[in-house]
Design a protein around this motif. Structure first.
Motif, PDB file in Angstrom:
ATOM      1  N   VAL A   1     -40.878  38.169  19.685  1.00  0.00           N
ATOM      2  CA  VAL A   1     -40.301  38.859  18.719  1.00  0.00           C
ATOM      3  C   VAL A   1     -39.155  37.924  18.223  1.00  0.00           C
ATOM      4  N   ALA A   2     -38.979  37.870  16.866  1.00  0.00           N
ATOM      5  CA  ALA A   2     -37.936  37.166  16.311  1.00  0.00           C
ATOM      6  C   ALA A   2     -36.758  37.921  16.194  1.00  0.00           C
ATOM      7  N   MET A   3     -35.544  37.571  16.690  1.00  0.00           N
ATOM      8  CA  MET A   3     -34.275  38.307  16.662  1.00  0.00           C
ATOM      9  C   MET A   3     -33.029  37.508  15.987  1.00  0.00           C
ATOM     10  N   ALA A   4     -32.157  38.154  15.397  1.00  0.00           N
ATOM     11  CA  ALA A   4     -30.862  37.341  14.933  1.00  0.00           C
ATOM     12  C   ALA A   4     -29.814  37.333  15.902  1.00  0.00           C
TER      13      ALA A   4
ATOM     14  N   SER B   1     -24.203  46.067   9.065  1.00  0.00           N
ATOM     15  CA  SER B   1     -24.793  44.772   9.109  1.00  0.00           C
ATOM     16  C   SER B   1     -24.637  44.035  10.271  1.00  0.00           C
ATOM     17  N   LEU B   2     -25.153  42.711  10.275  1.00  0.00           N
ATOM     18  CA  LEU B   2     -25.039  41.924  11.501  1.00  0.00           C
ATOM     19  C   LEU B   2     -23.829  41.103  11.397  1.00  0.00           C
ATOM     20  N   LEU B   3     -23.071  40.813  12.333  1.00  0.00           N
ATOM     21  CA  LEU B   3     -21.863  39.755  12.339  1.00  0.00           C
ATOM     22  C   LEU B   3     -22.354  38.453  11.806  1.00  0.00           C
ATOM     23  N   SER B   4     -23.484  37.914  11.963  1.00  0.00           N
ATOM     24  CA  SER B   4     -23.672  36.599  11.844  1.00  0.00           C
ATOM     25  C   SER B   4     -23.997  36.612  10.099  1.00  0.00           C
ATOM     26  N   PHE B   5     -24.838  37.790   9.728  1.00  0.00           N
ATOM     27  CA  PHE B   5     -24.697  37.802   8.084  1.00  0.00           C
ATOM     28  C   PHE B   5     -23.568  37.795   7.519  1.00  0.00           C
ATOM     29  N   GLU B   6     -22.435  38.674   7.858  1.00  0.00           N
ATOM     30  CA  GLU B   6     -21.219  38.717   7.177  1.00  0.00           C
ATOM     31  C   GLU B   6     -20.367  37.567   7.456  1.00  0.00           C
ATOM     32  N   LEU B   7     -20.609  36.948   8.291  1.00  0.00           N
ATOM     33  CA  LEU B   7     -19.870  35.419   8.596  1.00  0.00           C
ATOM     34  C   LEU B   7     -20.428  34.525   7.446  1.00  0.00           C
ATOM     35  N   VAL B   8     -21.536  34.414   7.561  1.00  0.00           N
ATOM     36  CA  VAL B   8     -22.402  33.379   6.286  1.00  0.00           C
ATOM     37  C   VAL B   8     -21.916  33.926   4.923  1.00  0.00           C
TER      38      VAL B   8
ATOM     39  N   ALA C   1     -14.712  39.694   9.367  1.00  0.00           N
ATOM     40  CA  ALA C   1     -16.095  39.772   9.411  1.00  0.00           C
ATOM     41  C   ALA C   1     -16.709  40.935  10.245  1.00  0.00           C
ATOM     42  N   GLU C   2     -15.973  41.405  11.062  1.00  0.00           N
ATOM     43  CA  GLU C   2     -16.420  42.667  12.009  1.00  0.00           C
ATOM     44  C   GLU C   2     -15.953  44.085  11.108  1.00  0.00           C
ATOM     45  N   ALA C   3     -15.039  43.924  10.310  1.00  0.00           N
ATOM     46  CA  ALA C   3     -14.576  44.920   9.488  1.00  0.00           C
ATOM     47  C   ALA C   3     -15.735  45.326   8.511  1.00  0.00           C
ATOM     48  N   LEU C   4     -16.291  44.181   7.837  1.00  0.00           N
ATOM     49  CA  LEU C   4     -17.448  43.980   7.022  1.00  0.00           C
ATOM     50  C   LEU C   4     -18.690  44.788   7.557  1.00  0.00           C
ATOM     51  N   VAL C   5     -18.870  44.317   8.893  1.00  0.00           N
ATOM     52  CA  VAL C   5     -20.000  44.883   9.722  1.00  0.00           C
ATOM     53  C   VAL C   5     -19.921  46.298   9.863  1.00  0.00           C
ATOM     54  N   THR C   6     -18.923  46.941  10.122  1.00  0.00           N
ATOM     55  CA  THR C   6     -18.787  48.189  10.484  1.00  0.00           C
ATOM     56  C   THR C   6     -18.713  48.857   8.740  1.00  0.00           C
TER      57      THR C   6
ATOM     58  N   SER D   1     -32.931  33.362  11.585  1.00  0.00           N
ATOM     59  CA  SER D   1     -31.672  33.604  10.720  1.00  0.00           C
ATOM     60  C   SER D   1     -31.802  35.201  10.374  1.00  0.00           C
ATOM     61  N   ALA D   2     -30.534  35.751  10.315  1.00  0.00           N
ATOM     62  CA  ALA D   2     -30.481  37.102   9.948  1.00  0.00           C
ATOM     63  C   ALA D   2     -30.997  37.340   8.289  1.00  0.00           C
ATOM     64  N   THR D   3     -30.818  36.391   7.510  1.00  0.00           N
ATOM     65  CA  THR D   3     -31.086  36.373   5.929  1.00  0.00           C
ATOM     66  C   THR D   3     -32.795  36.407   6.131  1.00  0.00           C
ATOM     67  N   ALA D   4     -33.282  35.340   6.518  1.00  0.00           N
ATOM     68  CA  ALA D   4     -34.635  35.307   6.798  1.00  0.00           C
ATOM     69  C   ALA D   4     -35.480  36.683   7.329  1.00  0.00           C
ATOM     70  N   LEU D   5     -34.694  37.176   8.347  1.00  0.00           N
ATOM     71  CA  LEU D   5     -35.301  38.274   8.999  1.00  0.00           C
ATOM     72  C   LEU D   5     -35.334  39.557   8.056  1.00  0.00           C
ATOM     73  N   ARG D   6     -34.237  39.618   7.300  1.00  0.00           N
ATOM     74  CA  ARG D   6     -33.908  40.801   6.132  1.00  0.00           C
ATOM     75  C   ARG D   6     -35.168  40.661   5.255  1.00  0.00           C
ATOM     76  N   ASP D   7     -35.273  39.409   4.723  1.00  0.00           N
ATOM     77  CA  ASP D   7     -36.479  39.206   3.746  1.00  0.00           C
ATOM     78  C   ASP D   7     -37.971  39.310   4.104  1.00  0.00           C
TER      79      ASP D   7
END
Length: 567
Positions: free
Chosen positions: A101-104, A32-39, A23-28, A129-135
């Motif tokens: 402020v809402a944060m992931a 993006s965010l770690l939580s987003f990539e893990l999901v 997941a951290e490789a995908l973040v780089t 959630s990271a997904t909801a924040l992005r939207d």
């Protein structure tokens, strides 16, 4: 070094180190965010991350998508769009002294310091959630597209219709496409399609009208009708963006447009230009990698279908076929299977037309008929590349079918697609191509037919009482029709007043049992094979649709639109 969220998840044993590293490789890679990539990887549910973070930091967790959170646009404007995107956060409300402020990622102190410095207010953090924040960030910061305002800026007197008989002045046309309002209009169409979640854009010239349509959740909607005088400039602008020849108006052309959006999200458009009676029709297919669903558990399989499919793709050899019409989600199902199989211990090669998404760790080849690189040629070359798993975009002819089947019988797992109406008719399709029955019977692991039905919008979902006669007609039993609870979408801003938002896949999984092999060898018809498969426990496409109907996911209209009644 793992991030704070990564450490918390490791300590809680919700993920392991290998999953975190991936997941951290995908973040780089994706910034993006770690939580987003893990999901996205499917290793953990977003609700689990939110619950754990709320407990760890003692902060409230909110749902930005259920309509319960009011967002103050004046407060939103205090924080720049770029900062909100960079840190995946959204200002919600506030007063003279503080701001909510809402944060992931509540451990992001840099973000908190930036906001405090910008606003001069105390920060009250809630977790979302990271997904909801992005939207929500996209929705809150974007300006509504006003096509009328853009078109008012275009001086139509400078643009002329170029008919097929006239000799076209390419220099004049290039100059028209560089006109700022034309550029602005084309960009607005592309961005509006992304915002509305369209899968395709159709730009169509007719004798007296010129229209733009979006395909949203599988259905075409007319968006606007620009003045016909603009068709040459708009079409040429798209051709220039796709690196196509604007002087060639007699032959079809294919190209690609890549847009980099403000939040570092990339969007590809596959462009197809086709000459017509009144000008060139342009169709753009939107390819959004960030929305590619590769988590097999979220595709729409029921538990039994999932077991059949997983068992079939985990066999060391054999043929796995996914069938259905264009736009039925076959590519997503195959990519999900490949993502599941993608390990460092196996060699995976794919031949696609075209390559829609880049999958790291998989060798993907784009076919090109102009130079003789068709599916059969690519597949023949793959077999000299020491493959374990091969994916062929489509079996279109006997040559491709023969090589794919022989590969599946010599120690390779082969995945491919066909265009058939259901799983049983795929057998006869292969036989009609000239493949011997004994090869079909011995090579196939599973045939999966699928369709996409629209989901009822969760925001405006409401119960509706349908007569038992209607439910009986669609295929429910008398007992089910009597007690079934059905729903529909009333229409709201979230679903553009359609009542639907998103789609769900309906599946029909036919495994090649010994009984079915005998039917194939004995020359049984598609109807006989289907009846035997149903006796063996196969859930048909119609039955799959009825299951989602009873679960309140879709409507009777969608079940009727996407499936046919079982005999």
């Amino acid at each position: 070094m793992a991030s704070r969220i990564g450490q918390i998840l490791l300590e809680s044993e919700l993920i392991d180190q290998e999953q975190l590293d991936k997941a951290e490789a995908l973040v780089t890679q994706n910034d993006s965010l770690l939580s987003f990539e893990l999901v996205k990887l499917g290793v953990i549910e977003e609700d689990q991350i939110l619950s754990l973070l709320g407990e760890e930091y003692g902060l409230p967790v909110i749902d930005l998508l259920d309509g319960s959170v009011e967002i103050d646009s004046e407060i939103v404007s205090l924080v720049p769009h770029s900062l909100a995107l960079k840190h995946s956060l959204l200002p919600l409300s506030g007063d003279d002294s503080k701001i909510k402020v809402a944060m992931a990622d509540p451990s992001n102190l840099m973000a908190l310091n930036d906001i405090k410095f910008l606003t001069g207010k105390e920060i009250q953090v809630v977790i979302a959630s990271a997904t909801a924040l992005r939207d929500q960030i996209e929705e809150q910061y974007e300006e509504a597209v006003s096509y009328d305002d853009i078109l008012d800026d275009i001086d139509e007197s400078d643009l002329e219709v170029v008919t097929a008989e006239e000799e076209m002045n390419v220099m004049e046309l290039e100059k028209a496409t560089e006109d700022a309002p034309v550029v602005k209009f084309v960009n607005a169409v592309l961005m509006d399609a992304i915002k509305k979640g369209a899968s395709d854009i159709h730009i169509e010239p007719y004798e007296k009208i010129f229209r733009v349509r979006f395909r949203i959740d599988g259905v075409l909607y007319e968006i606007m009708k620009p003045p016909p005088k603009l068709k040459s400039a708009i079409t040429s602008r798209l051709k220039i963006m796709a690196a196509l020849d604007i002087a060639e108006r007699r032959l079809p052309q294919d190209g690609r447009i890549k847009l980099k959006l403000g939040n570092k999200r990339e969007m590809d458009f596959r462009v197809s230009v086709l000459p017509g009676l009144f000008g060139e029709k342009v169709v753009l297919r939107l390819l959004d990698k960030s929305n590619l669903q590769t988590d097999m558990t979220k595709l729409g399989f029921n538990a039994e279908q999932m077991n059949y499919f997983m068992a079939s793709i985990n066999k060391p050899f054999g043929l796995v076929l996914v069938t259905g019409p264009t736009g039925s989600g076959k590519t997503t199902t195959l990519y999900s299977a490949l993502s599941e199989l993608n390990k460092t211990t196996v060699n995976i090669s794919t031949a696609e037309d075209p390559v829609e998404f880049n999958l790291p760790g998989i060798n993907q080849t784009q076919t090109n008929d102009d130079i003789g690189l068709n599916f059969a040629a690519a597949l023949r070359s793959f077999l000299r590349q020491d493959p374990d798993i091969v994916m062929v975009g489509e079996i279109r002819d006997y040559e491709t079918a023969e090589i794919a089947i022989k590969a599946s019988l010599t120690g390779h797992l082969v995945l491919s697609t066909l265009h058939t109406n259901d799983a049983p008719s795929t057998i006869n399709r292969l036989l009609n191509m000239g493949v011997e029955p004994f090869l079909v019977a011995s090579s196939i692991n599973i045939i999966v037919a699928q369709r996409l039905a629209r989901r009822i919008c969760d925001n405006c979902k409401d119960a509706i009482k349908l007569s038992p006669e209607v439910l009986l007609k669609v295929g429910l039993s008398e007992a089910e029709a009597k007690h079934a609870k059905t729903f529909y979408g009333k229409g709201c801003d979230k679903c553009s007043e359609t009542g639907y938002r998103g789609r769900v896949a309906l599946y029909e999984c036919m495994t090649m049992t010994e009984a079915l092999k005998d039917f194939v060898l004995n020359g049984a018809s598609s109807a006989e094979i289907k009846r035997e498969a149903i006796r063996g426990g196969m859930e048909t496409l119609r039955a799959s649709g009825l299951r989602f109907l009873k679960e309140g996911v879709t409507t009777v209209e969608e079940v009727l639109r996407t499936t046919v009644a079982d005999d």
